[in-house]
Design a protein around this motif. Structure first.
Motif, PDB file in Angstrom:
ATOM      1  N   ASN A   1       1.042  -1.328  -0.077  1.00 13.52           N
ATOM      2  CA  ASN A   1      -0.125   0.364  -0.433  1.00 13.52           C
ATOM      3  C   ASN A   1       0.565   1.371  -0.736  1.00 13.52           C
ATOM      4  N   VAL A   2       0.537   2.723  -0.757  1.00 10.96           N
ATOM      5  CA  VAL A   2       1.768   3.129  -0.931  1.00 10.96           C
ATOM      6  C   VAL A   2       0.793   4.433  -0.810  1.00 10.96           C
ATOM      7  N   LEU A   3       1.456   5.371  -0.235  1.00 11.45           N
ATOM      8  CA  LEU A   3       0.788   6.559  -0.043  1.00 11.45           C
ATOM      9  C   LEU A   3       1.883   7.485  -0.403  1.00 11.45           C
ATOM     10  N   SER A   4       1.450   8.713  -0.393  1.00 11.26           N
ATOM     11  CA  SER A   4       1.791  10.311  -0.914  1.00 11.26           C
ATOM     12  C   SER A   4       2.973  10.954   0.320  1.00 11.26           C
ATOM     13  N   ALA A   5       3.657  10.848   0.950  1.00  6.54           N
ATOM     14  CA  ALA A   5       4.257  11.550   2.313  1.00  6.54           C
ATOM     15  C   ALA A   5       3.359  12.401   3.044  1.00  6.54           C
ATOM     16  N   ASP A   6       2.801  13.169   1.951  1.00  3.05           N
ATOM     17  CA  ASP A   6       1.456  14.126   2.397  1.00  3.05           C
ATOM     18  C   ASP A   6       0.325  13.826   2.326  1.00  3.05           C
ATOM     19  N   GLY A   7       0.014  12.360   2.440  1.00  4.32           N
ATOM     20  CA  GLY A   7      -1.193  11.805   2.306  1.00  4.32           C
ATOM     21  C   GLY A   7      -1.839  11.958   1.339  1.00  4.32           C
ATOM     22  N   ARG A   8      -1.755  13.044   0.144  1.00  2.04           N
ATOM     23  CA  ARG A   8      -2.512  13.542  -0.441  1.00  2.04           C
ATOM     24  C   ARG A   8      -3.181  12.410  -1.519  1.00  2.04           C
ATOM     25  N   LYS A   9      -2.289  11.007  -2.050  1.00  5.03           N
ATOM     26  CA  LYS A   9      -2.491  10.365  -2.586  1.00  5.03           C
ATOM     27  C   LYS A   9      -2.281   9.497  -2.079  1.00  5.03           C
ATOM     28  N   SER A  10      -3.189   8.274  -2.404  1.00  4.55           N
ATOM     29  CA  SER A  10      -2.943   6.786  -2.101  1.00  4.55           C
ATOM     30  C   SER A  10      -3.275   5.473  -3.193  1.00  4.55           C
ATOM     31  N   TYR A  11      -2.708   4.482  -2.676  1.00 10.52           N
ATOM     32  CA  TYR A  11      -2.675   3.181  -4.003  1.00 10.52           C
ATOM     33  C   TYR A  11      -3.096   2.177  -2.786  1.00 10.52           C
ATOM     34  N   TYR A  12      -4.388   1.236  -3.294  1.00  6.90           N
ATOM     35  CA  TYR A  12      -3.973  -0.119  -2.403  1.00  6.90           C
ATOM     36  C   TYR A  12      -4.036  -1.046  -3.226  1.00  6.90           C
ATOM     37  N   SER A  13      -2.354  -1.985  -2.781  1.00  4.61           N
ATOM     38  CA  SER A  13      -2.641  -3.107  -3.570  1.00  4.61           C
ATOM     39  C   SER A  13      -1.803  -4.144  -2.856  1.00  4.61           C
ATOM     40  N   SER A  14      -2.129  -4.340  -1.888  1.00  2.00           N
ATOM     41  CA  SER A  14      -2.511  -5.340  -0.647  1.00  2.00           C
ATOM     42  C   SER A  14      -2.928  -6.502  -2.134  1.00  2.00           C
ATOM     43  N   ILE A  15      -2.843  -7.379  -0.957  1.00  5.12           N
ATOM     44  CA  ILE A  15      -3.600  -8.853  -1.439  1.00  5.12           C
ATOM     45  C   ILE A  15      -4.665  -8.679  -0.723  1.00  5.12           C
ATOM     46  N   GLU A  16      -4.966  -8.048   0.348  1.00  3.53           N
ATOM     47  CA  GLU A  16      -6.247  -8.315   0.742  1.00  3.53           C
ATOM     48  C   GLU A  16      -6.982  -7.198   0.258  1.00  3.53           C
ATOM     49  N   SER A  17      -6.330  -6.367  -0.407  1.00  3.31           N
ATOM     50  CA  SER A  17      -6.820  -4.795  -0.932  1.00  3.31           C
ATOM     51  C   SER A  17      -7.432  -5.488  -2.609  1.00  3.31           C
ATOM     52  N   ARG A  18      -6.633  -6.395  -3.004  1.00  6.73           N
ATOM     53  CA  ARG A  18      -7.101  -7.298  -4.201  1.00  6.73           C
ATOM     54  C   ARG A  18      -8.198  -8.029  -3.914  1.00  6.73           C
ATOM     55  N   LEU A  19      -8.099  -8.540  -3.310  1.00  8.96           N
ATOM     56  CA  LEU A  19      -8.969  -9.511  -3.311  1.00  8.96           C
ATOM     57  C   LEU A  19     -10.623  -8.502  -2.665  1.00  8.96           C
TER      58      LEU A  19
END
Lengths: 101, 202
Positions: free
Chosen positions: B162-180
């Motif tokens: 799961n990747v977030l910009s340090a300022d918290g404005r952008k995020s992308y969830y690509s963990s197995i749980e998120s994809r499931l």
């Protein structure tokens, strides 16, 4: 034997026919009374309630039969072979890891 | 008139009388039967007009409920089986992630690429990547040439990132749980087709 005796027989025969007419009237009156009884019973609320109750009982049996058929289907579904579950799980794994979807 | 003639006449008188009486009684019986039949017909008509609508309602209520309960029972059974398949899939995914299989490492790489591509931008100079502790080294090697600063954090996820910009404005969830979770509606349908194909629809 004479004409007089003939007239007497004729009178007896007429009485016999007349009695048949009376019996016929009685038969028809009994039928009318029976018809009225049938109509009266049908008009009673109790009869309608009884009929509906009996109908509901029949429906409940029918409903139980339907439910047992569905129950059997549900049991059959739950008893699905493990290999098939395994195959489905593999499909999920493949799709999650592949990024095709 | 001889006595034989008189006797014959008497016989005739009685024959006719009996015939007449029989006819009268036959007609009466027929009329009685018609009266009763008519009464029964009217009763049936009355019952139809008064009881039939209520019978229809009863049928809808009792049989309708049985069908609807039965269908629900079948759907629940199917859902239960699909759930078992997903549980089994989670077990398998966990094994894939733990063993760092080739398939999993490829998945991890693609997850990272997509996440960084989505989160990065001219105004993003630092990102935070959340990954399973056992994946941190792998992830670190994969992002060593990233065009922005990267901070790695361990997370109790099965795998992926799961990747977030340090300022918290952008995020992308690509963990197995998120994809499931995201794929569940589509996969649920496909799994159901696989498991219950040929079975009558509930």
């Amino acid at each position: 034997m004479s004409i007089a005796s003939l007239l007497l027989e004729e009178k007896k025969a007429m009485i016999y026919v007349e009695e048949a007419r009376k019996r016929a009237q009685e038969i028809i009156q009994r039928a009318r009374a029976e018809a009225e009884r049938i109509m009266r019973e049908a008009a009673e609320e109790e009869a309608a309630r009884r009929e509906l109750w009996e109908y509901a009982e029949r429906l409940k049996k029918e409903a139980e039969k339907i439910m047992s058929e569905y129950r059997a289907r549900a049991e059959k579904i739950k008893a699905i072979p493990d290999e098939l579950i395994e195959k489905a799980a593999s499909l999920i794994v493949e799709e999650v890891l592949s990024y095709e979807l | 008139m001889s006595s034989d003639q008189i006797e014959a006449l008497k016989e005739e008188i009685w024959r006719r009388a009996r015939e007449k009486a029989d006819q009268i009684l036959r007609e009466a019986e027929a009329e009685a039967s018609r009266i009763i039949k008519e009464a029964k017909r009217r009763v049936e008509e009355l019952a139809r007009s008064r009881v039939e609508p209520e019978k229809l309602l009863l049928r809808r209520r009792i049989i309708g409920k049985a069908i609807s309960d039965g269908r629900r029972m079948v759907i629940m059974a199917k859902n239960e089986v699909v759930k078992r398949a997903f549980e089994k899939a989670v077990e398998k995914l966990r094994k894939e992630a733990e063993s760092k299989s080739e398939t999993y490492v490829n998945f991890l790489r693609r997850s990272l690429e997509r996440a960084l591509e989505y989160v990065s931008g001219p105004d993003i100079d630092e990102v935070v990547i959340y990954a399973n502790e056992s994946d941190l080294n792998l992830v670190a090697s994969m992002v060593k040439d990233a065009p922005m600063r990267v901070r790695l954090e361990k997370s109790p996820i099965i795998g992926g990132v799961n990747v977030l910009s340090a300022d918290g404005r952008k995020s992308y969830y690509s963990s197995i749980e998120s994809r499931l979770e995201a794929l569940k509606p589509i996969l649920g349908e496909r799994v159901a087709n696989l498991l219950f194909k040929g079975a009558e629809a509930a």
